[in-house]
Design a protein around this motif. Structure first.
Motif, PDB file in Angstrom:
ATOM      1  N   UNK A  69       0.835  -1.212   0.000  1.00 38.68           N
ATOM      2  CA  UNK A  69       0.000   0.000   0.000  1.00 38.68           C
ATOM      3  C   UNK A  69       0.866   1.256   0.000  1.00 38.68           C
ATOM      4  N   UNK A  70       1.912   1.251   0.806  1.00 35.50           N
ATOM      5  CA  UNK A  70       2.784   2.432   0.894  1.00 35.50           C
ATOM      6  C   UNK A  70       3.552   2.652  -0.415  1.00 35.50           C
ATOM      7  N   UNK A  71       3.983   1.556  -1.034  1.00 36.78           N
ATOM      8  CA  UNK A  71       4.671   1.675  -2.332  1.00 36.78           C
ATOM      9  C   UNK A  71       3.711   2.254  -3.378  1.00 36.78           C
ATOM     10  N   UNK A  72       2.464   1.766  -3.373  1.00 38.53           N
ATOM     11  CA  UNK A  72       1.452   2.246  -4.327  1.00 38.53           C
ATOM     12  C   UNK A  72       1.185   3.736  -4.132  1.00 38.53           C
ATOM     13  N   UNK A  73       1.200   4.178  -2.909  1.00 37.37           N
ATOM     14  CA  UNK A  73       1.012   5.614  -2.634  1.00 37.37           C
ATOM     15  C   UNK A  73       2.190   6.435  -3.159  1.00 37.37           C
ATOM     16  N   UNK A  74       3.392   5.946  -2.945  1.00 36.84           N
ATOM     17  CA  UNK A  74       4.585   6.720  -3.307  1.00 36.84           C
ATOM     18  C   UNK A  74       4.769   6.891  -4.806  1.00 36.84           C
ATOM     19  N   UNK A  75       4.406   5.881  -5.592  1.00 38.88           N
ATOM     20  CA  UNK A  75       4.637   5.996  -7.037  1.00 38.88           C
ATOM     21  C   UNK A  75       3.750   7.057  -7.685  1.00 38.88           C
ATOM     22  N   UNK A  76       2.763   7.542  -6.960  1.00 37.46           N
ATOM     23  CA  UNK A  76       1.917   8.608  -7.480  1.00 37.46           C
ATOM     24  C   UNK A  76       2.589   9.980  -7.369  1.00 37.46           C
ATOM     25  N   UNK A  77       3.656  10.052  -6.591  1.00 38.86           N
ATOM     26  CA  UNK A  77       4.350  11.339  -6.427  1.00 38.86           C
ATOM     27  C   UNK A  77       5.238  11.610  -7.647  1.00 38.86           C
ATOM     28  N   UNK A  78       5.121  12.778  -8.246  1.00 36.43           N
ATOM     29  CA  UNK A  78       5.959  13.097  -9.421  1.00 36.43           C
ATOM     30  C   UNK A  78       7.445  13.164  -9.090  1.00 36.43           C
ATOM     31  N   UNK A  79       7.773  13.367  -7.819  1.00 37.80           N
ATOM     32  CA  UNK A  79       9.189  13.454  -7.410  1.00 37.80           C
ATOM     33  C   UNK A  79       9.894  12.095  -7.458  1.00 37.80           C
ATOM     34  N   UNK A  80       9.125  11.018  -7.461  1.00 36.78           N
ATOM     35  CA  UNK A  80       9.702   9.672  -7.462  1.00 36.78           C
ATOM     36  C   UNK A  80      10.052   9.256  -8.890  1.00 36.78           C
ATOM     37  N   UNK A  81      11.304   8.850  -9.080  1.00 39.91           N
ATOM     38  CA  UNK A  81      11.754   8.389 -10.391  1.00 39.91           C
ATOM     39  C   UNK A  81      11.642   6.871 -10.520  1.00 39.91           C
ATOM     40  N   UNK A  82      12.089   6.130  -9.489  1.00 39.71           N
ATOM     41  CA  UNK A  82      12.079   4.667  -9.552  1.00 39.71           C
ATOM     42  C   UNK A  82      12.094   4.093  -8.142  1.00 39.71           C
ATOM     43  N   UNK A  83      11.411   2.956  -7.974  1.00 39.65           N
ATOM     44  CA  UNK A  83      11.471   2.209  -6.718  1.00 39.65           C
ATOM     45  C   UNK A  83      11.940   0.794  -7.061  1.00 39.65           C
ATOM     46  N   UNK A  84      12.961   0.313  -6.363  1.00 40.01           N
ATOM     47  CA  UNK A  84      13.546  -0.988  -6.684  1.00 40.01           C
ATOM     48  C   UNK A  84      14.047  -1.660  -5.414  1.00 40.01           C
ATOM     49  N   UNK A  85      14.248  -2.970  -5.503  1.00 40.22           N
ATOM     50  CA  UNK A  85      14.734  -3.725  -4.348  1.00 40.22           C
ATOM     51  C   UNK A  85      16.138  -3.261  -3.955  1.00 40.22           C
ATOM     52  N   UNK A  86      16.386  -3.280  -2.658  1.00 34.83           N
ATOM     53  CA  UNK A  86      17.730  -3.071  -2.116  1.00 34.83           C
ATOM     54  C   UNK A  86      18.480  -4.387  -2.275  1.00 34.83           C
ATOM     55  N   UNK A  87      19.513  -4.402  -3.125  1.00 38.32           N
ATOM     56  CA  UNK A  87      20.211  -5.639  -3.476  1.00 38.32           C
ATOM     57  C   UNK A  87      21.396  -5.912  -2.537  1.00 38.32           C
TER      58      UNK A  87
END
Length: 399
Positions: A65-83
């Protein structure tokens, strides 16, 4: 919504379809207004782990849910796993060789400070006597205050660099025995560490470089995937380090030399890349020292010995505090242990750079590479994609 979903890494998209976890450890790359996303993540319960300012990245444990909320922000470029990244050295059962600096060298690393991002550092007698070489210790994995090393790798690197040799009558002294280290523990007992923990450690070292006059970053680990966002973050942080006249040193990695495959951070600019050989005399490439595809490649820069090197042992079961109380280590049964791996090459080159910087503290990354190149030998005509300019000859370099 489709455009927003494009901000998610493909592996994260697949994971979220089945949603097997309550939380996902992710890195959030921001385009602009880094502080806006940082503030939003901080508002989520127990979510924020790190902020990596130099890379515009926020690291967090987030729900779907929190990831889904964040991707709506125009400031976010990419969300990816911490490898995960991995250390490049292994202990071996026995040895008949060791690496020892020439006692006749004019320099000993005095006044030079080296940051090591590794598995920690054990308070070995050879690092604490006659003077304490460990200027600072920071544990970004578990938050323990006092030095310890539950893997042993970080202590081995420190031994190659600046062991006093007091427990061996100077037999196993470090190459730059009077240099000092700043140890950041970003790797666990199994030798793996999150990219974010490593980036955070390097950033913290850079931000505080003036306090200790930090000049060298010893980074003896490898990245075995090709996440472009993580690679870009390392590139940004290496550029920042070099802008402050701090020299990052990394290994080629542990992929079989015959595969001619360099991956991860060893492909980046603004760092010294070191490969490994079995001995200075025979010049045989170490089988687990990655090489580049083409002989025209500019990496590795050069090679150093990386097999059967006797260095400091650790009590990997020792934890330095309990319930806020400092605990003291027991006496080691075996004070030394033998390691192999390209991480040892990184430790050797870190120490060599310390000697050169003691000689001339104005030297920059390119100056150090040029000077070391002049000392290199390649009597067996090994391919350039395997050993670069050749194998470092310490006595030739500092005679």
């Amino acid at each position: 919504m489709f455009k927003a979903k494009s901000k998610l890494d493909i592996n994260l998209i697949e994971a979220l379809k089945n949603n097997p976890y309550e939380k996902y450890r992710v890195m959030i790359k921001c385009k602009t207004l880094f502080s806006t996303i940082l503030k939003k993540v901080a508002s989520f319960k127990d979510a924020l782990i790190y902020e990596i300012e130099y890379c515009n990245i926020v690291v967090a444990n987030l729900s779907k849910r929190e990831i889904t909320l964040l991707i709506e922000y125009p400031e976010v470029e990419k969300i990816f796993f911490d490898e995960y990244l991995f250390l490049c050295g292994i202990s071996v059962a026995s040895a008949n060789k060791f690496y020892k600096s020439n006692s006749n060298l004019k320099f000993d690393g005095s006044g030079v400070k080296i940051g090591i991002v590794d598995s920690g550092v054990y308070p070995h007698l050879d690092l604490t006597r006659p003077t304490n070489k460990i200027l600072e210790f920071k544990d970004v994995t578990y938050g323990i205050t006092h030095p310890y090393d539950d893997n042993g790798h970080g202590t081995a690197m420190a031994g190659v660099i600046c062991s006093s040799g007091i427990s061996s009558g100077d037999l196993y002294s470090g190459i730059a025995k009077n240099a000092n280290i700043i140890s950041y523990k970003a790797f666990d007992a199994l030798g793996k560490g999150y990219a974010s923990s490593i980036l955070y450690s390097i950033e913290d070292l850079i931000k505080n470089y003036k306090e200790h006059n930090l000049r060298i970053l010893c980074l003896p680990f490898e990245m075995l995937n090709s996440n472009s966002y993580i690679l870009k973050a390392f590139q940004n942080i290496f550029e920042k380090a070099v802008s402050f006249n701090i020299v990052p040193i990394v290994p080629t990695g542990s992929i079989n030399v015959d595969e001619k495959t360099l991956k991860g951070i060893s492909t980046l600019k603004n760092c010294i890349v070191v490969s490994g050989v079995t001995s200075e005399n025979t010049g045989v490439p170490y089988i687990y020292s990655s090489s580049s595809l083409s002989s025209k490649s500019k990496v590795p820069n050069f090679a150093a010995v990386c097999t059967n090197i006797t260095t400091l042992n650790s009590d990997i079961n020792y934890i330095s505090e309990k319930n806020g109380t400092k605990l003291y280590p027991k006496k080691l049964d075996a004070k030394y242990k033998t390691y192999s791996g390209t991480s040892l090459s990184v430790a050797i080159v870190s120490a060599v750079c310390a000697l050169l910087l003691q000689y001339n503290q104005t030297l920059k990354l390119d100056d150090l590479v040029s000077l070391i190149n002049l000392s290199c030998t390649n009597d067996n005509d090994l391919p350039k994609n395997v050993v670069g300019e050749g194998i470092i000859n310490l006595n030739k370099l500092l005679k």
